[in-house]
Design an enzyme around this catalytic site. Structure first.
Site, PDB file in Angstrom:
ATOM      1  N   LYS A 155       0.837  -1.214   0.000  1.00 57.49           N
ATOM      2  CA  LYS A 155       0.000   0.000   0.000  1.00 57.49           C
ATOM      3  C   LYS A 155       0.871   1.264   0.000  1.00 57.49           C
ATOM      4  O   LYS A 155       0.639   2.189  -0.773  1.00 57.49           O
ATOM      5  CB  LYS A 155      -0.916   0.032   1.240  1.00 57.49           C
ATOM      6  CG  LYS A 155      -1.786  -1.175   1.426  1.00 57.49           C
ATOM      7  CD  LYS A 155      -2.603  -1.099   2.701  1.00 57.49           C
ATOM      8  CE  LYS A 155      -1.818  -1.109   3.985  1.00 57.49           C
ATOM      9  NZ  LYS A 155      -1.053  -2.351   4.278  1.00 57.49           N
TER      10      LYS A 155
ATOM     11  N   ARG B  40      -9.113   1.318   9.835  1.00 56.27           N
ATOM     12  CA  ARG B  40      -8.707  -0.078  10.050  1.00 56.27           C
ATOM     13  C   ARG B  40      -9.613  -0.801  11.023  1.00 56.27           C
ATOM     14  O   ARG B  40      -9.290  -1.908  11.463  1.00 56.27           O
ATOM     15  CB  ARG B  40      -7.323  -0.115  10.659  1.00 56.27           C
ATOM     16  CG  ARG B  40      -6.241   0.080   9.675  1.00 56.27           C
ATOM     17  CD  ARG B  40      -4.942  -0.242  10.346  1.00 56.27           C
ATOM     18  NE  ARG B  40      -3.915   0.494   9.694  1.00 56.27           N
ATOM     19  CZ  ARG B  40      -2.746   0.010   9.357  1.00 56.27           C
ATOM     20  NH1 ARG B  40      -2.430  -1.218   9.640  1.00 56.27           N
ATOM     21  NH2 ARG B  40      -1.875   0.748   8.741  1.00 56.27           N
TER      22      ARG B  40
ATOM     23  N   ARG C 240      12.120  -2.361  10.740  1.00 52.54           N
ATOM     24  CA  ARG C 240      11.109  -1.953  11.713  1.00 52.54           C
ATOM     25  C   ARG C 240      10.907  -3.040  12.762  1.00 52.54           C
ATOM     26  O   ARG C 240      10.909  -4.211  12.436  1.00 52.54           O
ATOM     27  CB  ARG C 240       9.774  -1.680  10.991  1.00 52.54           C
ATOM     28  CG  ARG C 240       9.676  -0.289  10.437  1.00 52.54           C
ATOM     29  CD  ARG C 240       8.505  -0.063   9.522  1.00 52.54           C
ATOM     30  NE  ARG C 240       7.215  -0.613   9.914  1.00 52.54           N
ATOM     31  CZ  ARG C 240       6.101  -0.486   9.209  1.00 52.54           C
ATOM     32  NH1 ARG C 240       6.125   0.204   8.069  1.00 52.54           N
ATOM     33  NH2 ARG C 240       4.982  -1.022   9.618  1.00 52.54           N
TER      34      ARG C 240
ATOM     35  N   ARG D 170       0.113  -8.738  13.599  1.00 49.33           N
ATOM     36  CA  ARG D 170      -0.482  -7.798  12.623  1.00 49.33           C
ATOM     37  C   ARG D 170      -1.462  -8.520  11.687  1.00 49.33           C
ATOM     38  O   ARG D 170      -2.499  -7.967  11.327  1.00 49.33           O
ATOM     39  CB  ARG D 170       0.625  -7.106  11.824  1.00 49.33           C
ATOM     40  CG  ARG D 170       1.327  -6.042  12.664  1.00 49.33           C
ATOM     41  CD  ARG D 170       2.682  -5.705  12.109  1.00 49.33           C
ATOM     42  NE  ARG D 170       2.621  -4.983  10.862  1.00 49.33           N
ATOM     43  CZ  ARG D 170       3.647  -4.904  10.012  1.00 49.33           C
ATOM     44  NH1 ARG D 170       4.784  -5.495  10.269  1.00 49.33           N
ATOM     45  NH2 ARG D 170       3.515  -4.207   8.904  1.00 49.33           N
TER      46      ARG D 170
HETATM   47  P1  AP5 Z   1       5.042  -1.565   1.734  1.00 52.53           P
HETATM   48  O1  AP5 Z   1       4.655  -0.740   0.574  1.00 52.53           O
HETATM   49  O2  AP5 Z   1       5.859  -0.931   2.819  1.00 52.53           O
HETATM   50  O3  AP5 Z   1       3.752  -2.316   2.315  1.00 52.53           O
HETATM   51  P2  AP5 Z   1       2.525  -1.765   3.159  1.00 52.53           P
HETATM   52  O4  AP5 Z   1       1.297  -2.430   2.656  1.00 52.53           O
HETATM   53  O5  AP5 Z   1       2.539  -0.272   3.190  1.00 52.53           O
HETATM   54  O6  AP5 Z   1       2.924  -2.418   4.531  1.00 52.53           O
HETATM   55  P3  AP5 Z   1       2.961  -1.857   5.997  1.00 52.53           P
HETATM   56  O7  AP5 Z   1       3.635  -2.964   6.782  1.00 52.53           O
HETATM   57  O8  AP5 Z   1       3.614  -0.527   6.091  1.00 52.53           O
HETATM   58  O9  AP5 Z   1       1.496  -1.762   6.346  1.00 52.53           O
HETATM   59  P4  AP5 Z   1       0.893  -1.878   7.704  1.00 52.53           P
HETATM   60  O10 AP5 Z   1      -0.491  -1.579   7.382  1.00 52.53           O
HETATM   61  O11 AP5 Z   1       1.113  -3.142   8.430  1.00 52.53           O
HETATM   62  O12 AP5 Z   1       1.764  -0.853   8.574  1.00 52.53           O
HETATM   63  P5  AP5 Z   1       1.612   0.717   8.821  1.00 52.53           P
HETATM   64  O13 AP5 Z   1       2.935   1.313   8.682  1.00 52.53           O
HETATM   65  O14 AP5 Z   1       0.498   1.271   8.062  1.00 52.53           O
HETATM   66  O15 AP5 Z   1       5.839  -2.846   1.171  1.00 52.53           O
HETATM   67  C1  AP5 Z   1       6.436  -3.782   2.033  1.00 52.53           C
HETATM   68  C2  AP5 Z   1       7.817  -4.194   1.461  1.00 52.53           C
HETATM   69  O16 AP5 Z   1       7.626  -4.883   0.240  1.00 52.53           O
HETATM   70  C3  AP5 Z   1       8.751  -3.034   1.128  1.00 52.53           C
HETATM   71  O17 AP5 Z   1      10.060  -3.408   1.419  1.00 52.53           O
HETATM   72  C4  AP5 Z   1       8.573  -2.812  -0.383  1.00 52.53           C
HETATM   73  O18 AP5 Z   1       9.757  -2.297  -0.990  1.00 52.53           O
HETATM   74  C5  AP5 Z   1       8.264  -4.222  -0.845  1.00 52.53           C
HETATM   75  N1  AP5 Z   1       7.302  -4.276  -1.945  1.00 52.53           N
HETATM   76  C6  AP5 Z   1       6.179  -3.516  -2.109  1.00 52.53           C
HETATM   77  N2  AP5 Z   1       5.511  -3.889  -3.208  1.00 52.53           N
HETATM   78  C7  AP5 Z   1       6.218  -4.936  -3.751  1.00 52.53           C
HETATM   79  C8  AP5 Z   1       6.035  -5.757  -4.901  1.00 52.53           C
HETATM   80  N3  AP5 Z   1       5.000  -5.604  -5.730  1.00 52.53           N
HETATM   81  N4  AP5 Z   1       6.961  -6.735  -5.137  1.00 52.53           N
HETATM   82  C9  AP5 Z   1       8.020  -6.911  -4.300  1.00 52.53           C
HETATM   83  N5  AP5 Z   1       8.246  -6.159  -3.204  1.00 52.53           N
HETATM   84  C10 AP5 Z   1       7.359  -5.175  -2.929  1.00 52.53           C
HETATM   85  O19 AP5 Z   1       1.167   0.698  10.367  1.00 52.53           O
HETATM   86  C11 AP5 Z   1       2.107   0.328  11.361  1.00 52.53           C
HETATM   87  C12 AP5 Z   1       1.418   0.319  12.717  1.00 52.53           C
HETATM   88  O20 AP5 Z   1       0.886   1.631  13.019  1.00 52.53           O
HETATM   89  C13 AP5 Z   1       0.190  -0.617  12.853  1.00 52.53           C
HETATM   90  O21 AP5 Z   1       0.567  -1.944  13.132  1.00 52.53           O
HETATM   91  C14 AP5 Z   1      -0.541   0.055  14.036  1.00 52.53           C
HETATM   92  O22 AP5 Z   1       0.102  -0.222  15.241  1.00 52.53           O
HETATM   93  C15 AP5 Z   1      -0.336   1.539  13.740  1.00 52.53           C
HETATM   94  N6  AP5 Z   1      -1.442   2.065  12.912  1.00 52.53           N
HETATM   95  C16 AP5 Z   1      -1.346   2.568  11.651  1.00 52.53           C
HETATM   96  N7  AP5 Z   1      -2.568   2.949  11.205  1.00 52.53           N
HETATM   97  C17 AP5 Z   1      -3.444   2.700  12.213  1.00 52.53           C
HETATM   98  C18 AP5 Z   1      -4.850   2.850  12.360  1.00 52.53           C
HETATM   99  N8  AP5 Z   1      -5.617   3.358  11.383  1.00 52.53           N
HETATM  100  N9  AP5 Z   1      -5.407   2.463  13.539  1.00 52.53           N
HETATM  101  C19 AP5 Z   1      -4.672   1.963  14.552  1.00 52.53           C
HETATM  102  N10 AP5 Z   1      -3.329   1.772  14.462  1.00 52.53           N
HETATM  103  C20 AP5 Z   1      -2.727   2.136  13.298  1.00 52.53           C
END
Ligand code: AP5
Length: 217
Positions: free
Chosen positions: A13, A88, A160, A171
Protein backbone atom coordinates in the site's frame (compact mmCIF):
# COMPACT_ATOMS: atom_id res chain seq x y z
CA UNK A 1 -10.69 12.53 -5.23
CA UNK A 2 -10.14 10.79 -1.89
CA UNK A 3 -8.71 7.31 -2.25
CA UNK A 4 -8.30 4.84 0.60
CA UNK A 5 -5.80 1.98 0.37
CA UNK A 6 -6.83 -1.13 2.28
CA UNK A 7 -4.99 -4.41 2.53
CA UNK A 8 -2.90 -6.71 4.70
CA UNK A 9 0.41 -5.63 6.18
CA UNK A 10 3.11 -5.63 3.52
CA UNK A 11 0.70 -5.76 0.58
CA UNK A 12 2.49 -2.75 -0.92
CA UNK A 13 0.00 0.00 0.00
CA UNK A 14 2.70 2.46 1.04
CA UNK A 15 4.91 1.80 -2.00
CA UNK A 16 2.02 2.21 -4.45
CA UNK A 17 0.51 5.18 -2.60
CA UNK A 18 3.79 7.11 -2.92
CA UNK A 19 4.00 6.38 -6.65
CA UNK A 20 0.37 7.31 -7.32
CA UNK A 21 0.53 10.46 -5.18
CA UNK A 22 3.50 11.62 -7.20
CA UNK A 23 1.70 10.97 -10.47
CA UNK A 24 -1.59 12.59 -9.43
CA UNK A 25 0.18 15.38 -7.49
CA UNK A 26 -1.91 14.87 -4.39
CA UNK A 27 -0.72 14.15 -0.82
CA UNK A 28 -0.10 10.65 0.46
CA UNK A 29 -1.29 10.30 4.03
CA UNK A 30 0.12 7.25 5.78
CA UNK A 31 -1.13 6.77 9.32
CA UNK A 32 1.79 4.44 10.01
CA UNK A 33 4.28 7.15 8.91
CA UNK A 34 2.49 9.84 10.93
CA UNK A 35 2.55 7.64 14.03
CA UNK A 36 6.20 6.66 13.53
CA UNK A 37 7.08 10.38 13.29
CA UNK A 38 5.23 11.02 16.58
CA UNK A 39 7.24 8.20 18.17
CA UNK A 40 10.50 9.60 16.75
CA UNK A 41 9.74 13.03 18.19
CA UNK A 42 8.82 11.54 21.57
CA UNK A 43 5.46 13.38 21.63
CA UNK A 44 2.65 12.39 24.02
CA UNK A 45 0.87 10.67 21.13
CA UNK A 46 4.09 8.87 20.21
CA UNK A 47 4.60 7.71 23.78
CA UNK A 48 1.06 6.30 23.91
CA UNK A 49 1.29 4.69 20.46
CA UNK A 50 4.72 3.08 20.69
CA UNK A 51 3.98 -0.09 22.61
CA UNK A 52 0.94 -0.91 20.46
CA UNK A 53 2.94 -0.39 17.28
CA UNK A 54 5.95 -2.42 18.36
CA UNK A 55 3.64 -5.30 19.27
CA UNK A 56 1.78 -5.07 15.94
CA UNK A 57 -1.52 -4.04 17.57
CA UNK A 58 -3.79 -1.17 16.55
CA UNK A 59 -3.23 2.05 18.49
CA UNK A 60 -6.39 3.37 20.19
CA UNK A 61 -9.04 4.54 17.72
CA UNK A 62 -9.37 8.01 19.20
CA UNK A 63 -5.73 8.79 18.35
CA UNK A 64 -5.89 7.75 14.70
CA UNK A 65 -9.28 9.37 14.19
CA UNK A 66 -8.03 12.73 15.45
CA UNK A 67 -4.76 12.51 13.51
CA UNK A 68 -6.68 11.76 10.31
CA UNK A 69 -9.24 14.50 10.89
CA UNK A 70 -6.46 17.03 11.46
CA UNK A 71 -4.46 15.97 8.42
CA UNK A 72 -7.32 15.85 5.91
CA UNK A 73 -8.42 19.31 7.04
CA UNK A 74 -5.15 20.75 5.71
CA UNK A 75 -5.61 22.87 2.58
CA UNK A 76 -3.40 20.62 0.42
CA UNK A 77 -6.00 17.83 0.77
CA UNK A 78 -8.91 19.83 -0.57
CA UNK A 79 -8.44 18.59 -4.13
CA UNK A 80 -7.88 15.01 -3.00
CA UNK A 81 -5.49 12.70 -1.20
CA UNK A 82 -4.52 9.07 -0.80
CA UNK A 83 -5.06 7.66 2.68
CA UNK A 84 -3.06 4.55 3.44
CA UNK A 85 -3.77 2.69 6.68
CA UNK A 86 -7.02 4.30 7.79
CA UNK A 87 -9.71 3.26 8.53
CA UNK A 88 -8.71 -0.08 10.05
CA UNK A 89 -11.64 -0.86 12.34
CA UNK A 90 -15.43 -0.49 12.31
CA UNK A 91 -15.19 2.40 14.77
CA UNK A 92 -12.69 4.23 12.56
CA UNK A 93 -14.80 3.60 9.44
CA UNK A 94 -17.87 5.09 11.11
CA UNK A 95 -15.90 8.12 12.28
CA UNK A 96 -14.40 8.50 8.80
CA UNK A 97 -17.85 8.55 7.14
CA UNK A 98 -18.93 11.23 9.63
CA UNK A 99 -15.85 13.40 9.14
CA UNK A 100 -16.21 13.28 5.35
CA UNK A 101 -19.86 14.31 5.70
CA UNK A 102 -18.97 17.20 8.02
CA UNK A 103 -16.22 18.39 5.67
CA UNK A 104 -18.41 17.85 2.59
CA UNK A 105 -15.77 15.62 1.08
CA UNK A 106 -16.53 12.57 -0.99
CA UNK A 107 -14.84 9.21 -0.81
CA UNK A 108 -13.80 8.22 -4.34
CA UNK A 109 -12.67 4.62 -4.11
CA UNK A 110 -11.34 2.15 -1.60
CA UNK A 111 -8.61 0.13 -3.28
CA UNK A 112 -8.25 -3.32 -1.79
CA UNK A 113 -4.78 -4.82 -2.26
CA UNK A 114 -5.20 -8.59 -2.66
CA UNK A 115 -2.09 -10.68 -2.24
CA UNK A 116 -1.23 -14.07 -0.83
CA UNK A 117 0.35 -14.40 2.59
CA UNK A 118 3.62 -15.96 1.38
CA UNK A 119 4.50 -12.96 -0.79
CA UNK A 120 3.59 -10.57 1.98
CA UNK A 121 5.81 -12.31 4.55
CA UNK A 122 8.73 -12.19 2.11
CA UNK A 123 8.10 -8.51 1.49
CA UNK A 124 7.93 -7.63 5.18
CA UNK A 125 10.95 -9.63 6.25
CA UNK A 126 13.08 -7.96 3.53
CA UNK A 127 11.82 -4.43 4.10
CA UNK A 128 14.33 -1.80 5.20
CA UNK A 129 13.28 1.76 6.07
CA UNK A 130 15.32 4.94 6.34
CA UNK A 131 15.81 6.13 9.93
CA UNK A 132 15.95 9.69 8.73
CA UNK A 133 13.30 10.20 6.01
CA UNK A 134 11.23 6.99 6.23
CA UNK A 135 11.84 5.95 2.58
CA UNK A 136 11.19 2.24 2.06
CA UNK A 137 13.47 -0.30 0.36
CA UNK A 138 13.64 -4.05 0.03
CA UNK A 139 16.75 -6.23 0.20
CA UNK A 140 15.70 -8.08 -2.96
CA UNK A 141 12.96 -6.16 -4.77
CA UNK A 142 13.95 -2.53 -4.21
CA UNK A 143 17.60 -2.50 -3.34
CA UNK A 144 19.30 0.71 -2.26
CA UNK A 145 22.20 1.77 -4.52
CA UNK A 146 24.59 1.59 -1.54
CA UNK A 147 23.96 -1.16 1.00
CA UNK A 148 22.15 0.06 4.12
CA UNK A 149 22.04 3.67 2.92
CA UNK A 150 18.99 5.57 1.78
CA UNK A 151 19.10 6.61 -1.92
CA UNK A 152 17.21 9.81 -1.12
CA UNK A 153 19.00 11.26 1.91
CA UNK A 154 21.91 8.94 2.71
CA UNK A 155 20.31 8.00 6.06
CA UNK A 156 20.88 4.62 7.67
CA UNK A 157 18.42 1.84 6.83
CA UNK A 158 16.87 -0.27 9.60
CA UNK A 159 14.35 -3.06 10.07
CA UNK A 160 11.11 -1.95 11.71
CA UNK A 161 10.48 -3.58 15.08
CA UNK A 162 7.04 -4.66 13.89
CA UNK A 163 8.65 -6.49 10.95
CA UNK A 164 10.01 -9.10 13.35
CA UNK A 165 8.27 -12.49 13.23
CA UNK A 166 6.15 -12.23 16.38
CA UNK A 167 4.78 -8.78 15.52
CA UNK A 168 4.10 -9.83 11.91
CA UNK A 169 1.96 -12.68 13.22
CA UNK A 170 0.00 -10.31 15.47
CA UNK A 171 -0.48 -7.80 12.62
CA UNK A 172 -2.04 -10.52 10.45
CA UNK A 173 -4.41 -11.52 13.24
CA UNK A 174 -5.40 -7.91 13.87
CA UNK A 175 -5.92 -7.36 10.15
CA UNK A 176 -8.15 -10.44 9.83
CA UNK A 177 -10.25 -9.55 12.88
CA UNK A 178 -10.59 -5.79 12.61
CA UNK A 179 -9.70 -4.52 9.15
CA UNK A 180 -10.77 -7.25 6.71
CA UNK A 181 -14.46 -6.89 7.63
CA UNK A 182 -14.32 -3.35 6.16
CA UNK A 183 -14.13 -4.90 2.69
CA UNK A 184 -17.80 -5.83 2.95
CA UNK A 185 -18.73 -2.39 4.24
CA UNK A 186 -17.18 -0.66 1.21
CA UNK A 187 -18.54 -3.27 -1.18
CA UNK A 188 -22.04 -2.42 0.07
CA UNK A 189 -21.31 1.29 -0.42
CA UNK A 190 -20.20 0.45 -3.97
CA UNK A 191 -16.80 2.00 -3.34
CA UNK A 192 -14.57 -1.06 -3.38
CA UNK A 193 -12.12 -1.80 -6.20
CA UNK A 194 -9.93 -4.86 -5.67
CA UNK A 195 -6.57 -5.19 -7.38
CA UNK A 196 -4.21 -8.11 -7.68
CA UNK A 197 -1.25 -6.84 -5.62
CA UNK A 198 0.98 -9.83 -6.40
CA UNK A 199 3.97 -9.60 -8.75
CA UNK A 200 6.42 -6.78 -9.33
CA UNK A 201 6.05 -3.20 -8.08
CA UNK A 202 5.73 -1.98 -11.69
CA UNK A 203 3.05 -4.51 -12.66
CA UNK A 204 0.96 -3.67 -9.58
CA UNK A 205 1.30 0.04 -10.42
CA UNK A 206 -0.02 -0.57 -13.96
CA UNK A 207 -3.07 -2.33 -12.54
CA UNK A 208 -3.58 0.44 -10.02
CA UNK A 209 -3.49 3.11 -12.72
CA UNK A 210 -6.17 1.26 -14.68
CA UNK A 211 -8.39 0.98 -11.61
CA UNK A 212 -8.19 4.71 -10.87
CA UNK A 213 -8.79 5.58 -14.52
CA UNK A 214 -5.24 6.49 -15.59
CA UNK A 215 -4.31 3.60 -17.87
CA UNK A 216 -0.59 3.84 -18.71
CA UNK A 217 0.42 5.09 -22.10
P1 AP5 B 1 5.04 -1.57 1.73
O1 AP5 B 1 4.66 -0.74 0.57
O2 AP5 B 1 5.86 -0.93 2.82
O3 AP5 B 1 3.75 -2.32 2.31
P2 AP5 B 1 2.52 -1.76 3.16
O4 AP5 B 1 1.30 -2.43 2.66
O5 AP5 B 1 2.54 -0.27 3.19
O6 AP5 B 1 2.92 -2.42 4.53
P3 AP5 B 1 2.96 -1.86 6.00
O7 AP5 B 1 3.64 -2.96 6.78
O8 AP5 B 1 3.61 -0.53 6.09
O9 AP5 B 1 1.50 -1.76 6.35
P4 AP5 B 1 0.89 -1.88 7.70
O10 AP5 B 1 -0.49 -1.58 7.38
O11 AP5 B 1 1.11 -3.14 8.43
O12 AP5 B 1 1.76 -0.85 8.57
P5 AP5 B 1 1.61 0.72 8.82
O13 AP5 B 1 2.94 1.31 8.68
O14 AP5 B 1 0.50 1.27 8.06
O15 AP5 B 1 5.84 -2.85 1.17
C1 AP5 B 1 6.44 -3.78 2.03
C2 AP5 B 1 7.82 -4.19 1.46
O16 AP5 B 1 7.63 -4.88 0.24
C3 AP5 B 1 8.75 -3.03 1.13
O17 AP5 B 1 10.06 -3.41 1.42
C4 AP5 B 1 8.57 -2.81 -0.38
O18 AP5 B 1 9.76 -2.30 -0.99
C5 AP5 B 1 8.26 -4.22 -0.84
N1 AP5 B 1 7.30 -4.28 -1.94
C6 AP5 B 1 6.18 -3.52 -2.11
N2 AP5 B 1 5.51 -3.89 -3.21
C7 AP5 B 1 6.22 -4.94 -3.75
C8 AP5 B 1 6.03 -5.76 -4.90
N3 AP5 B 1 5.00 -5.60 -5.73
N4 AP5 B 1 6.96 -6.73 -5.14
C9 AP5 B 1 8.02 -6.91 -4.30
N5 AP5 B 1 8.25 -6.16 -3.20
C10 AP5 B 1 7.36 -5.18 -2.93
O19 AP5 B 1 1.17 0.70 10.37
C11 AP5 B 1 2.11 0.33 11.36
C12 AP5 B 1 1.42 0.32 12.72
O20 AP5 B 1 0.89 1.63 13.02
C13 AP5 B 1 0.19 -0.62 12.85
O21 AP5 B 1 0.57 -1.94 13.13
C14 AP5 B 1 -0.54 0.06 14.04
O22 AP5 B 1 0.10 -0.22 15.24
C15 AP5 B 1 -0.34 1.54 13.74
N6 AP5 B 1 -1.44 2.06 12.91
C16 AP5 B 1 -1.35 2.57 11.65
N7 AP5 B 1 -2.57 2.95 11.20
C17 AP5 B 1 -3.44 2.70 12.21
C18 AP5 B 1 -4.85 2.85 12.36
N8 AP5 B 1 -5.62 3.36 11.38
N9 AP5 B 1 -5.41 2.46 13.54
C19 AP5 B 1 -4.67 1.96 14.55
N10 AP5 B 1 -3.33 1.77 14.46
C20 AP5 B 1 -2.73 2.14 13.30
Amino acid sequence: MILVFLGPPGSGKGTQAKMLAEKLKIPHISLGDILREEVRQGSDIGKRAREFMDAGKLVPDELTIELTRKRISDPDCMSGCIIDGFPRSAVQAEAFDNMLDEMKLELGKVIYFKVDKEQVVERLSGRRSCKNCGAVFHVKYKRPKVENKCDLCGGELYQRKDDEEKAIRTRFEVYAEQTKPLIERYQKQNKLAAIDAGGSIESVFSRLLSVVGYGRN
